[in-house]
Design a protein around this motif. Sequence first.
Motif, short mmCIF file in Angstrom:
data_model
loop_
_atom_site.label_atom_id
_atom_site.label_comp_id
_atom_site.label_asym_id
_atom_site.label_seq_id
_atom_site.Cartn_x
_atom_site.Cartn_y
_atom_site.Cartn_z
N ARG A 144 0.84 -1.21 0.00
CA ARG A 144 0.00 0.00 0.00
C ARG A 144 0.87 1.25 0.00
O ARG A 144 0.57 2.22 -0.69
CB ARG A 144 -0.92 0.00 1.22
N ARG A 145 1.92 1.24 0.83
CA ARG A 145 2.78 2.41 0.88
C ARG A 145 3.52 2.60 -0.44
O ARG A 145 3.71 3.73 -0.90
CB ARG A 145 3.80 2.28 2.02
N LEU A 169 5.81 0.23 8.98
CA LEU A 169 6.16 -0.87 8.09
C LEU A 169 7.19 -1.79 8.74
O LEU A 169 8.00 -1.37 9.56
CB LEU A 169 6.72 -0.34 6.77
N ASP A 170 7.17 -3.07 8.32
CA ASP A 170 8.17 -4.01 8.78
C ASP A 170 9.49 -3.75 8.06
O ASP A 170 9.52 -3.04 7.04
CB ASP A 170 7.71 -5.45 8.54
N GLY A 175 12.72 -1.56 3.54
CA GLY A 175 13.80 -1.71 2.59
C GLY A 175 13.33 -1.52 1.15
O GLY A 175 14.03 -0.94 0.32
N GLU A 176 12.12 -2.00 0.85
CA GLU A 176 11.57 -1.84 -0.50
C GLU A 176 11.31 -0.37 -0.81
O GLU A 176 11.57 0.10 -1.92
CB GLU A 176 10.28 -2.65 -0.63
N ILE A 177 10.80 0.37 0.19
CA ILE A 177 10.58 1.80 -0.01
C ILE A 177 11.91 2.52 -0.21
O ILE A 177 12.05 3.40 -1.07
CB ILE A 177 9.82 2.41 1.19
N ASP A 199 17.82 5.62 11.39
CA ASP A 199 18.58 4.78 10.47
C ASP A 199 18.14 5.04 9.03
O ASP A 199 18.93 4.93 8.09
CB ASP A 199 18.43 3.30 10.83
N GLU A 200 16.88 5.40 8.85
CA GLU A 200 16.37 5.71 7.51
C GLU A 200 17.07 6.94 6.94
O GLU A 200 17.52 6.95 5.79
CB GLU A 200 14.86 5.94 7.59
#
Length: 318
Positions: A144-145, A169-170, A175-177, A199-200
Amino acid sequence: MMSSESAVWAEGLRKRFGRTEALRGVDLEVPKGSVFGLLGPNGAGKTTAVRILSTLTLPDAGQARVAGYDVVRDADEVRYRIGLAGQHASMDEKLSGRDNLRLFGRLYHLPPKVARARADELLTRFGLADAGDRFVRTYSGGMRRRIDLISSLITAPPVLFLDEPTTGLDPRSRGEIWDTIRELVADGTTVLLTTQYLDEADQLADRIAVVDTGRVIASGTPDELKAEIGSRLDVVVADARDLPGAATVLARIGEPDTDPETRRVSVPVGGGSSTTLPAVVLELDRAGVAVEDVALRRPTLDEVFLRLTGKTDEKVSI
């Protein structure tokens, strides 16, 4: 004055909601083709700044330009050149992912054929083609994100605002984002990212501004911000009875901090310090202190954030 190499520029932004002064003179400059991280605790003013820069809120004072256009005088021009993904997904769960993207294309006044082609292109590019015809209500949180993020790209905007895009999110979905954001920037998109995940910001941002109580209190690259705090020297002794001896040795470097539970003594090490690990190990050995571990540790961005947001009396310039 805004540089020709800047995608986003703001000077002296102020905004008040009743008695609350959400922004108290915010200055920002975001280079083209980069990721700029806007960090701060809840209520610091991050979302208010994004809302002003994306023309959703008028500033009380100050000025800002996005993609070369004034966010107040040229609001329509700005809107044609930006994408915005907020904290909550804006998808219609009763429609498929593909139909949602087509709908967004039509809302941007794209011709039907162009909107369909653009939706198909984005789904394929970001690995969602197989899920494109499923209802959004069947998507995982991460999907969804991702679909929400790519909906903001329907017009291929040069500037993208992401307001806490990975909240809830998990790790795999986050990581996908992150991969999606890196791909966008590699293609020339400028991203302004607000996040509470340090960390992001460390992973993605080329530069960072830390906001607290409506002001920018520090700015720089992640490495520059970490260097402002400096590293720490950690010594773990084999026997807790040796903690005083270890502290005495490290006191020659700085003020030691002792933790009996972990048998650890730490001391800050400035960037200009001549301290070396072999020299410390030799001094500990001479003092008869047996150690299990000696390490020179750089601060994390979390530590930088906590240090900075705990001191808001004066701005830190880097």
